[in-house]
Design an enzyme around this catalytic site. Structure first.
Site, PDB file in Angstrom:
ATOM      1  N   ASP A 113       0.688  -1.429  -0.082  1.00  0.00           N
ATOM      2  CA  ASP A 113      -0.326  -0.089  -0.119  1.00  0.00           C
ATOM      3  C   ASP A 113       0.812   1.750   0.004  1.00  0.00           C
ATOM      4  O   ASP A 113       0.875   2.047   1.216  1.00  0.00           O
ATOM      5  CB  ASP A 113      -0.754  -0.390   1.330  1.00  0.00           C
ATOM      6  CG  ASP A 113      -1.489   1.319   1.041  1.00  0.00           C
ATOM      7  OD1 ASP A 113      -1.858   1.860  -0.173  1.00  0.00           O
ATOM      8  OD2 ASP A 113      -2.855   1.471   2.585  1.00  0.00           O
ATOM      9  N   LEU A 114       1.924   1.025  -0.893  1.00  0.00           N
ATOM     10  CA  LEU A 114       3.026   2.743  -0.830  1.00  0.00           C
ATOM     11  C   LEU A 114       2.325   3.819  -1.664  1.00  0.00           C
ATOM     12  O   LEU A 114       1.392   3.130  -2.731  1.00  0.00           O
ATOM     13  CB  LEU A 114       3.787   2.069  -2.242  1.00  0.00           C
ATOM     14  CG  LEU A 114       4.779   2.890  -1.421  1.00  0.00           C
ATOM     15  CD1 LEU A 114       5.632   2.864  -0.799  1.00  0.00           C
ATOM     16  CD2 LEU A 114       6.469   3.187  -2.856  1.00  0.00           C
TER      17      LEU A 114
END
Length: 192
Positions: A113-114
């Site tokens: 979930d960058l």
């Protein structure tokens, strides 16, 4: 966050009197406790200057919680809302984010979930990846930020180093790095 609440706290060793500011992430649901325990075990193995350090697995008022290093700074999204980054600063941020991703990859993990909100910049200018790990375990639905999510993650394929690189590409554009080709930088050895 979606899966927990984060609090700042003081951790004190009774014997030595040593005190340390920490962040405590308390789970909202016990349904994913096993995944969080796995996250802790894996993240505790990661030694990276560019990833938040996970210190311990605890219980707080009966709820499972992760105790992590407390980062004093702002997330990258807030930073770029308030400041235009130079190409040199964008290059530095890109390099530091990439180092964190490579450290995760070497530990067999992906961020998953960058996004701008999951990258902290400390007061001293150090870049740290936060809020990751749960996407690395089977059976967990990946809740990634849609704008940054790689197509394969949208197709329910488990996140990987390569899907994280896709997210990093989106982040580079958001930082204003579209004026320069950063692909060669991502191929460089981040330990240099």
């Amino acid at each position: 966050g979606l899966s927990g609440r984060v609090y700042k706290a003081m951790r004190k060793d009774i014997e030595s009197g040593f005190e340390q500011a920490v962040a405590i992430k308390i789970l909202k649901s016990k349904n994913i406790e096993q995944g969080w325990q796995q996250e802790y075990l894996s993240l505790a193995q990661i030694r990276s200057d560019n990833c938040v350090s996970v210190l311990s697995w605890e219980r707080f008022e009966g709820q499972p919680a992760l105790v992590m290093e407390c980062i004093h700074g702002v997330n990258l999204g807030i930073l770029i809302q308030n400041q235009v980054l130079s190409q040199k600063e964008i290059h530095y941020m890109t390099q530091e984010i990439h180092k964190g991703l490579r450290d995760l990859q070497q530990g067999g993990l992906a961020h998953g979930d960058l996004s701008l909100k999951n990258i902290m910049v400390t007061r001293e200018g150090q870049v740290k990846l936060i809020d990751f790990g749960l996407s690395n375990y089977g059976g967990q639905e990946v809740k990634a930020t849609p704008l940054y999510k790689a197509p394969e993650v949208s197709a329910a394929i488990r996140p990987s180093y390569f899907s994280d690189l896709y997210s990093l590409g989106v982040i580079i554009k958001k930082m204003g790095g579209h004026k320069k080709d950063y692909s060669q930088l991502l191929l460089e050895d981040p330990k240099k």
